[in-house]
Design an enzyme around this catalytic site. Structure first.
Site, short mmCIF file in Angstrom:
data_model
loop_
_atom_site.label_atom_id
_atom_site.label_comp_id
_atom_site.label_asym_id
_atom_site.label_seq_id
_atom_site.Cartn_x
_atom_site.Cartn_y
_atom_site.Cartn_z
N CYS A 2 0.79 -0.95 0.18
CA CYS A 2 -0.27 -0.02 -0.14
C CYS A 2 0.94 0.53 -0.03
O CYS A 2 1.55 1.86 1.47
CB CYS A 2 -0.51 0.22 1.65
SG CYS A 2 -1.75 1.74 1.25
N GLU A 115 -4.37 1.48 -5.61
CA GLU A 115 -2.89 0.03 -6.42
C GLU A 115 -3.48 0.41 -7.86
O GLU A 115 -4.16 0.84 -8.15
CB GLU A 115 -3.66 -0.79 -5.78
CG GLU A 115 -3.79 -1.86 -4.43
CD GLU A 115 -1.69 -1.70 -4.31
OE1 GLU A 115 -1.46 -2.11 -5.12
OE2 GLU A 115 -1.57 -1.50 -3.50
#
Length: 279
Positions: A2, A115
């Site tokens: 992340c 993402e």
């Protein structure tokens, strides 16, 4: 991993949502739609007030901390840019994280995270030379915003650490390190990650570990130090609990920041139908 997320809840909303007892934030908390490593981010943690006796109970605090954990023994602040994530599978064992995992856990409020999905070129290339050119081209990546589908705050599992800038040393390079004074204490954090469920794993195989609301108290309790009990508090997100949709490639630049970054892109701005049809 992340590496970007959004956190836009207002200060009072965070104080109420997490039942904060002490507001320890200096200055304002501004909505950030493009949080990147080394930025200051809101964090919720339980800690005894400064200079309080050992027997005094920890209180819930809201603070801002620098994203990118810097171990207390590090000589340079810049190491934090490489420690923005800690893997759930090994976080309790790694020297950089294990002490924080035992006593310095926090919640990092987020609206969702970003993402990048690699778009496969499915076009035919009958000409070998043309095929070789395509093979050498950098693959296109489509950013996705992933968020809880119930609209609730996403309480990411995090760890925090305190680092003191050494005498005669340097705060390191990058970010706001030039503003770090000798002997200054810096609060830093990392996001714990885990395997993504199947419906998200097609975008990326990892995602932030989310702490369920009924486990916030236990997760933040610094008196709970048993490794297996702490690990048992964390359960990966179940399939079907998160929404994912393509967003503008403007999020690729950390200079861009605004609500438009977390809005679904219109047709044609998502680099083709492949991204749109992922789900």
């Amino acid at each position: 991993m992340c590496g970007r997320y959004a956190t836009t809840r207002a200060r009072q909303e965070l104080l109420d949502e997490f039942q904060v007892q002490v507001d320890a934030v200096d200055g304002d908390i501004q909505p950030d739609y493009n949080v990147a490593p080394t930025k200051q981010v809101p964090a919720v943690l339980n800690r005894r007030p400064k200079d309080a006796p050992e027997e005094e109970a920890a209180v819930r605090q809201l603070r801002t901390v620098r994203w990118g954990l810097v171990p207390s023994w590090a000589k340079d602040l810049s190491i934090g840019s490489r420690m923005i994530n800690a893997r759930f599978e090994t976080v309790h064992e790694k020297p950089s994280y294990r002490r924080a995992f035992a006593r310095r856990r926090c919640l990092l409020p987020a609206d969702g995270y970003f993402e990048w999905y690699t778009i496969q070129d499915q076009g035919d290339a009958p000409d070998p030379a043309e095929g070789e050119k395509k093979a050498k081209k950098k693959p296109q990546k489509q950013p996705y915003f992933i968020r809880p589908n119930d609209g609730e705050v996403m309480a990411m599992a995090g760890l925090y650490e305190l680092w003191k800038s050494p005498k005669g040393g340097s705060g390191g390079s990058g970010g706001s390190s030039s503003q770090i004074e000798e002997g200054e204490w810096v609060w830093t954090c990392t996001v714990i990650t885990t395997d993504a469920p199947d419906d998200l794993g097609r975008i990326h195989d990892r995602m932030p570990m989310i702490v369920e609301r009924d486990r916030w108290d236990a997760w933040l309790d610094p008196e709970l130090t048993d490794t297996e009990q702490v690990r048992g508090l964390l359960v990966p997100a179940m399939a079907g609990t998160m929404d994912a949709f393509p967003v503008s490639k403007a999020v690729n630049s950390v200079r861009n920041n605004g609500p438009e970054l977390i809005e679904p892109v219109i047709s044609g701005d998502s680099s083709g139908d492949q991204a749109d049809s992922l789900f």
